[in-house]
Write an enzyme that holds these catalytic residues in place. Structure first.
Site, PDB file in Angstrom:
ATOM      1  N   TYR A 295       0.842  -1.202   0.000  1.00 32.02           N
ATOM      2  CA  TYR A 295       0.000   0.000   0.000  1.00 32.02           C
ATOM      3  C   TYR A 295       0.879   1.254   0.000  1.00 32.02           C
ATOM      4  O   TYR A 295       1.652   1.490   0.938  1.00 32.02           O
ATOM      5  CB  TYR A 295      -0.937   0.039   1.214  1.00 32.02           C
ATOM      6  CG  TYR A 295      -1.920  -1.115   1.303  1.00 32.02           C
ATOM      7  CD1 TYR A 295      -2.151  -1.966   0.225  1.00 32.02           C
ATOM      8  CD2 TYR A 295      -2.641  -1.350   2.461  1.00 32.02           C
ATOM      9  CE1 TYR A 295      -3.047  -3.014   0.304  1.00 32.02           C
ATOM     10  CE2 TYR A 295      -3.555  -2.397   2.550  1.00 32.02           C
ATOM     11  CZ  TYR A 295      -3.738  -3.226   1.462  1.00 32.02           C
ATOM     12  OH  TYR A 295      -4.625  -4.269   1.559  1.00 32.02           O
TER      13      TYR A 295
ATOM     14  N   HIS B 222       0.193 -11.809   0.956  1.00 30.87           N
ATOM     15  CA  HIS B 222      -0.836 -10.947   0.361  1.00 30.87           C
ATOM     16  C   HIS B 222      -1.666 -11.665  -0.719  1.00 30.87           C
ATOM     17  O   HIS B 222      -2.871 -11.494  -0.791  1.00 30.87           O
ATOM     18  CB  HIS B 222      -0.176  -9.686  -0.215  1.00 30.87           C
ATOM     19  CG  HIS B 222      -1.105  -8.524  -0.332  1.00 30.87           C
ATOM     20  ND1 HIS B 222      -0.695  -7.232  -0.175  1.00 30.87           N
ATOM     21  CD2 HIS B 222      -2.432  -8.448  -0.587  1.00 30.87           C
ATOM     22  CE1 HIS B 222      -1.726  -6.415  -0.333  1.00 30.87           C
ATOM     23  NE2 HIS B 222      -2.784  -7.131  -0.588  1.00 30.87           N
TER      24      HIS B 222
HETATM   25  P1  NAP Z   1     -14.339  -0.763   1.609  1.00 30.57           P
HETATM   26  O1  NAP Z   1     -13.848  -0.695   2.993  1.00 30.57           O
HETATM   27  O2  NAP Z   1     -15.401  -1.738   1.259  1.00 30.57           O
HETATM   28  O3  NAP Z   1     -14.850   0.650   1.104  1.00 30.57           O
HETATM   29  C1  NAP Z   1     -14.122   1.830   1.300  1.00 30.57           C
HETATM   30  C2  NAP Z   1     -14.965   2.966   0.724  1.00 30.57           C
HETATM   31  O4  NAP Z   1     -16.188   3.055   1.462  1.00 30.57           O
HETATM   32  C3  NAP Z   1     -14.285   4.291   0.823  1.00 30.57           C
HETATM   33  O5  NAP Z   1     -14.641   5.022  -0.343  1.00 30.57           O
HETATM   34  C4  NAP Z   1     -14.924   4.946   2.058  1.00 30.57           C
HETATM   35  O6  NAP Z   1     -14.993   6.350   1.933  1.00 30.57           O
HETATM   36  C5  NAP Z   1     -16.317   4.370   2.003  1.00 30.57           C
HETATM   37  N1  NAP Z   1     -16.905   4.239   3.341  1.00 30.57           N
HETATM   38  C6  NAP Z   1     -16.352   3.638   4.421  1.00 30.57           C
HETATM   39  N2  NAP Z   1     -17.188   3.696   5.472  1.00 30.57           N
HETATM   40  C7  NAP Z   1     -18.297   4.348   5.040  1.00 30.57           C
HETATM   41  C8  NAP Z   1     -19.511   4.734   5.666  1.00 30.57           C
HETATM   42  N3  NAP Z   1     -19.758   4.445   6.948  1.00 30.57           N
HETATM   43  N4  NAP Z   1     -20.429   5.402   4.918  1.00 30.57           N
HETATM   44  C9  NAP Z   1     -20.198   5.695   3.623  1.00 30.57           C
HETATM   45  N5  NAP Z   1     -19.065   5.355   2.970  1.00 30.57           N
HETATM   46  C10 NAP Z   1     -18.124   4.688   3.675  1.00 30.57           C
HETATM   47  O7  NAP Z   1     -13.140  -1.059   0.578  1.00 30.57           O
HETATM   48  P2  NAP Z   1     -11.577  -1.306   0.644  1.00 30.57           P
HETATM   49  O8  NAP Z   1     -10.822  -0.080   1.034  1.00 30.57           O
HETATM   50  O9  NAP Z   1     -11.229  -1.958  -0.655  1.00 30.57           O
HETATM   51  O10 NAP Z   1     -11.391  -2.445   1.752  1.00 30.57           O
HETATM   52  C11 NAP Z   1     -11.066  -2.187   3.092  1.00 30.57           C
HETATM   53  C12 NAP Z   1      -9.647  -2.604   3.426  1.00 30.57           C
HETATM   54  O11 NAP Z   1      -9.438  -3.984   3.113  1.00 30.57           O
HETATM   55  C13 NAP Z   1      -8.550  -1.901   2.645  1.00 30.57           C
HETATM   56  O12 NAP Z   1      -8.346  -0.604   3.101  1.00 30.57           O
HETATM   57  C14 NAP Z   1      -7.389  -2.841   2.892  1.00 30.57           C
HETATM   58  O13 NAP Z   1      -6.836  -2.647   4.184  1.00 30.57           O
HETATM   59  C15 NAP Z   1      -8.076  -4.182   2.777  1.00 30.57           C
HETATM   60  N6  NAP Z   1      -7.970  -4.778   1.416  1.00 30.57           N
HETATM   61  C16 NAP Z   1      -7.236  -5.921   1.287  1.00 30.57           C
HETATM   62  C17 NAP Z   1      -7.093  -6.498   0.037  1.00 30.57           C
HETATM   63  C18 NAP Z   1      -6.268  -7.754  -0.086  1.00 30.57           C
HETATM   64  O14 NAP Z   1      -5.949  -8.160  -1.207  1.00 30.57           O
HETATM   65  N7  NAP Z   1      -5.920  -8.386   1.009  1.00 30.57           N
HETATM   66  C19 NAP Z   1      -7.721  -5.951  -1.100  1.00 30.57           C
HETATM   67  C20 NAP Z   1      -8.491  -4.804  -0.932  1.00 30.57           C
HETATM   68  C21 NAP Z   1      -8.626  -4.240   0.340  1.00 30.57           C
HETATM   69  P3  NAP Z   1     -13.999   7.362   2.719  1.00 30.57           P
HETATM   70  O15 NAP Z   1     -12.617   6.792   2.601  1.00 30.57           O
HETATM   71  O16 NAP Z   1     -14.214   8.651   2.035  1.00 30.57           O
HETATM   72  O17 NAP Z   1     -14.444   7.405   4.172  1.00 30.57           O
END
Ligand code: NAP
Length: 277
Positions: free
Chosen positions: A58, A116
């Site tokens: 990241y 990962h």
């Molecule tokens: P997510 O958590 O499903 O969605 C994040 C999005 O949702 C952002 O745009 C955020 O906006 C918004 N959001 C969050 N809470 C909200 C709420 N209460 N109301 C409205 N909108 C909201 O997606 P993600 O970032 O892909 O997944 C989360 C984490 O999983 C990542 O940060 C990472 O640590 C991990 N991840 C791991 C992998 C892997 O391969 N292992 C892949 C993808 C992700 P704002 O930021 O503007 O608040």
């Protein structure tokens, strides 16, 4: 905050953690985005989401530096997970990658160190030998994987001589449910924690429209919760599952912190499962 056991260890982790992909400058240091990301993470920690997930990938390592700054001066216990990238899966590369992550994180030990993605190039046995060495040397505490199939989880476990694979981090949300077929039942049966990433569908759930989202909004209205809270709570109603939403916006962080102290009823869970099937 509610807790669930981490695999079959004695450790319990918060059911809602803090995702960090896109927190702070994604391509490296960016002072205004970094400060906002640090504030969001600190608020999340203050609201008891004391589980942070990051990765060397990241922001090319910068996310780990942002996490370090969020943790600065905190005396309370925070469970920190990071990930090694497949290009570092050779034995020495794993050890070096972990040392670099520890330095960026400003920690002596990473709680959960995860592979990962599976690699088609480096034999899993070689990578797992290094993962066990890190645990033995006290640089990491637990071994996890991410984006692994059932066969890959089994092979990963068989490659370990002393340790257990305690978790698999995979995509799981109302709109992405492929893990329900095999990966989730396997984790539940074999005692691995399923760490649900993108539990809000990378922002598609907050913005979603159509008949399934009407059902989601109706249930949210009835319970006096937001649709995002209901969507996160639905994920958490599955045994062995914890979630790591990412939120840079302070109001989002506050909303996400308030999803663990109440439970969707089984009828609502089933209605949602059907509406989003
Ligand atoms: P997510 O958590 O499903 O969605 C994040 C999005 O949702 C952002 O745009 C955020 O906006 C918004 N959001 C969050 N809470 C909200 C709420 N209460 N109301 C409205 N909108 C909201 O997606 P993600 O970032 O892909 O997944 C989360 C984490 O999983 C990542 O940060 C990472 O640590 C991990 N991840 C791991 C992998 C892997 O391969 N292992 C892949 C993808 C992700 P704002 O930021 O503007 O608040």
């Amino acid at each position: 905050m509610q807790f669930k056991p981490l695999g079959r260890t004695d450790e319990s982790i918060p059911v809602v953690g803090l995702g960090t992909w896109g927190i702070g400058g994604e391509m490296g240091p960016d002072s205004s985005r970094d400060e906002a990301g640090i504030e969001a993470l600190r608020l999340g920690l203050d609201l008891e989401m004391k589980f942070i997930d990051t990765a060397e990938m990241y922001g090319a390592g910068h996310s780990e530096e942002v996490v370090a700054r969020a943790l600065e001066g905190r005396l309370d216990r925070v469970f920190v997970a990071s990930k090694v990238s497949p290009r570092h899966f050779a034995y020495d590369d794993v050890l070096n990658a972990a040392r670099r992550s520890l330095k960026r994180l400003g920690l002596k030990q990473i709680d959960l160190y995860q592979l990962h993605w599976p690699s088609s190039k480096i034999p899993i046995a070689e990578t797992m030998r290094a993962m066990e060495k890190l645990v033995k040397d006290g640089l990491t505490r637990y071994i996890g994987v991410s984006n692994f199939s059932v066969e890959q989880m089994r092979e990963a476990q068989q490659s370990l001589s002393r340790e257990k694979v305690v978790s698999n981090q995979v995509e799981f949300s109302l709109i992405h449910r492929s893990v329900e077929a095999r990966i989730l039942p396997y984790c539940q049966k074999e005692g691995l924690t399923l760490i649900a990433y993108s539990p809000l569908g990378q922002g598609k759930i907050p913005r979603g429209q159509g008949s399934s989202f009407k059902v989601l909004d109706e249930i949210a209205g009835k319970l006096g919760k937001s649709r995002n809270q209901v969507a996160l709570n639905w994920v958490l109603q599955h045994d062995s599952v914890v979630a790591i939403p990412k939120a840079a916006d302070m109001d989002h962080v506050k909303e996400n912190a308030d999803v663990a102290e109440w439970k969707l009823g089984s009828e609502d869970c089933q209605r949602l499962a059907k509406a989003f099937s």
